[in-house]
Design a protein around this motif. Sequence first.
Motif, PDB file in Angstrom:
ATOM      1  N   GLN A 224      -8.427 -21.504 -12.772  1.00 39.98           N
ATOM      2  CA  GLN A 224      -7.115 -20.901 -12.954  1.00 39.98           C
ATOM      3  C   GLN A 224      -6.993 -20.348 -14.366  1.00 39.98           C
ATOM      4  O   GLN A 224      -7.567 -20.894 -15.316  1.00 39.98           O
ATOM      5  N   THR A 225      -6.222 -19.261 -14.493  1.00 40.74           N
ATOM      6  CA  THR A 225      -5.996 -18.669 -15.801  1.00 40.74           C
ATOM      7  C   THR A 225      -5.035 -19.538 -16.599  1.00 40.74           C
ATOM      8  O   THR A 225      -3.970 -19.918 -16.103  1.00 40.74           O
ATOM      9  N   ILE A 226      -5.395 -19.854 -17.836  1.00 32.88           N
ATOM     10  CA  ILE A 226      -4.601 -20.763 -18.655  1.00 32.88           C
ATOM     11  C   ILE A 226      -4.316 -20.134 -20.012  1.00 32.88           C
ATOM     12  O   ILE A 226      -5.046 -19.255 -20.485  1.00 32.88           O
ATOM     13  N   ASP A 227      -3.229 -20.601 -20.640  1.00 34.45           N
ATOM     14  CA  ASP A 227      -2.874 -20.183 -22.001  1.00 34.45           C
ATOM     15  C   ASP A 227      -3.451 -21.126 -23.055  1.00 34.45           C
ATOM     16  O   ASP A 227      -3.846 -20.697 -24.137  1.00 34.45           O
ATOM     17  N   MET A 228      -3.456 -22.421 -22.756  1.00 25.10           N
ATOM     18  CA  MET A 228      -3.994 -23.426 -23.657  1.00 25.10           C
ATOM     19  C   MET A 228      -4.852 -24.400 -22.850  1.00 25.10           C
ATOM     20  O   MET A 228      -4.574 -24.648 -21.670  1.00 25.10           O
TER      21      MET A 228
ATOM     22  N   PHE B 138      -6.360 -11.779 -23.309  1.00 25.57           N
ATOM     23  CA  PHE B 138      -7.577 -12.521 -23.608  1.00 25.57           C
ATOM     24  C   PHE B 138      -7.561 -13.930 -23.019  1.00 25.57           C
ATOM     25  O   PHE B 138      -8.373 -14.766 -23.415  1.00 25.57           O
ATOM     26  N   ARG B 139      -6.671 -14.208 -22.103  1.00 24.07           N
ATOM     27  CA  ARG B 139      -6.644 -15.541 -21.512  1.00 24.07           C
ATOM     28  C   ARG B 139      -7.918 -15.807 -20.704  1.00 24.07           C
ATOM     29  O   ARG B 139      -8.466 -14.913 -20.081  1.00 24.07           O
ATOM     30  N   ALA B 140      -8.331 -17.052 -20.738  1.00 27.53           N
ATOM     31  CA  ALA B 140      -9.550 -17.467 -20.041  1.00 27.53           C
ATOM     32  C   ALA B 140      -9.189 -18.251 -18.787  1.00 27.53           C
ATOM     33  O   ALA B 140      -8.026 -18.605 -18.562  1.00 27.53           O
ATOM     34  N   SER B 141     -10.195 -18.527 -17.986  1.00 29.56           N
ATOM     35  CA  SER B 141     -10.029 -19.333 -16.773  1.00 29.56           C
ATOM     36  C   SER B 141     -10.715 -20.674 -16.975  1.00 29.56           C
ATOM     37  O   SER B 141     -11.825 -20.736 -17.519  1.00 29.56           O
TER      38      SER B 141
ATOM     39  N   ILE C 209     -14.343 -24.546 -20.702  1.00 33.33           N
ATOM     40  CA  ILE C 209     -12.898 -24.615 -20.875  1.00 33.33           C
ATOM     41  C   ILE C 209     -12.300 -25.409 -19.727  1.00 33.33           C
ATOM     42  O   ILE C 209     -12.639 -25.195 -18.559  1.00 33.33           O
ATOM     43  N   PHE C 210     -11.388 -26.320 -20.064  1.00 32.99           N
ATOM     44  CA  PHE C 210     -10.730 -27.160 -19.061  1.00 32.99           C
ATOM     45  C   PHE C 210      -9.225 -27.136 -19.311  1.00 32.99           C
ATOM     46  O   PHE C 210      -8.773 -27.083 -20.450  1.00 32.99           O
ATOM     47  N   CYS C 211      -8.468 -27.171 -18.233  1.00 27.80           N
ATOM     48  CA  CYS C 211      -7.009 -27.162 -18.341  1.00 27.80           C
ATOM     49  C   CYS C 211      -6.462 -28.568 -18.550  1.00 27.80           C
ATOM     50  O   CYS C 211      -5.309 -28.726 -18.961  1.00 27.80           O
ATOM     51  N   GLU C 212      -7.261 -29.598 -18.244  1.00 25.96           N
ATOM     52  CA  GLU C 212      -6.850 -30.985 -18.407  1.00 25.96           C
ATOM     53  C   GLU C 212      -7.896 -31.730 -19.226  1.00 25.96           C
ATOM     54  O   GLU C 212      -9.063 -31.326 -19.294  1.00 25.96           O
TER      55      GLU C 212
END
Length: 295
Positions: free
Chosen positions: A249-253, A240-243, A263-266
Amino acid sequence: MPSAPSKLYADDVSLLVVTLDTNPFFWSTFSVSFSDFLSQVLAFLNSILLLSQLNQLVVIATGCNSCGYVYDSASSKNHAPPTASMPALYSNLLHNLEQFVARDQKLSKPDHDTQGIVPASLLSGALSMALCYIQRAFRSGSMHPQPRILCLQGSADGPEQYVAIMNAIFSAQRSTVPIDSCYIGSNNSAFLQQASYITGGIYYKPPQLDGLFQYLSTVFATDLHSRAFLRLPKSLGVDFRASCFCHKQTIDMGYVCSVCLSIFCERHDKCSTCGSVFGQAKQDVTSANSKKRKA
């Protein structure tokens, strides 16, 4: 556009929309050739039409840059004359598929080979075209076949298509259209796992591609009514990981915008999707409290 009529299906009549991965960058590096794969797929598609003369079959080719219909059993062009030496499914599909691959290859960017990364197929576009065709069938009359989508995919997921694919998945869920997935790549596809799980379809990764026709005919040939009486394979887990929306990019958190759920990785000061300023409410409360203290 008028609303879709009530879905009154015939129990054992199916409308199967197949998305066929034709990514040349994937097939050039895969252990099985595309011709061997296609020969087993054609046998499976022919068996779908043989199960019932009322079954409908639509094939959508998925390339790196485009998608296109390559076969529609409801079209009058796909009825072979009595003197034909090859079934219409084989001759017309192969002819249209060859033309599609040539057109899609012309749209490829010259720097794809130099990057060393296999580009993803346009799965989001294929799902959108499949749902558009099914919605058109919904509005054709009160009695129509049971629709379902089968994704024959080998290319890896394209994180940049995350939003479009999830929108297509939720549209299929709302229309009660299951998405079946047969993934033949080296790793599992998180997008197809989520698609099959959310829409109530079947996700299956064949352990041996030599018997692909057997897997297709035993797992994916059954109509929706008959599936209630069979023990079909179930996915052991779903990724169920999102991008992230910033780097695709696929991220966990990550960080989620509370307004539009981007959704943002940073961490960012402002949402690039809706323009909301992060932490603005907290700053407003702090400034209001300071004004009260001064008063």
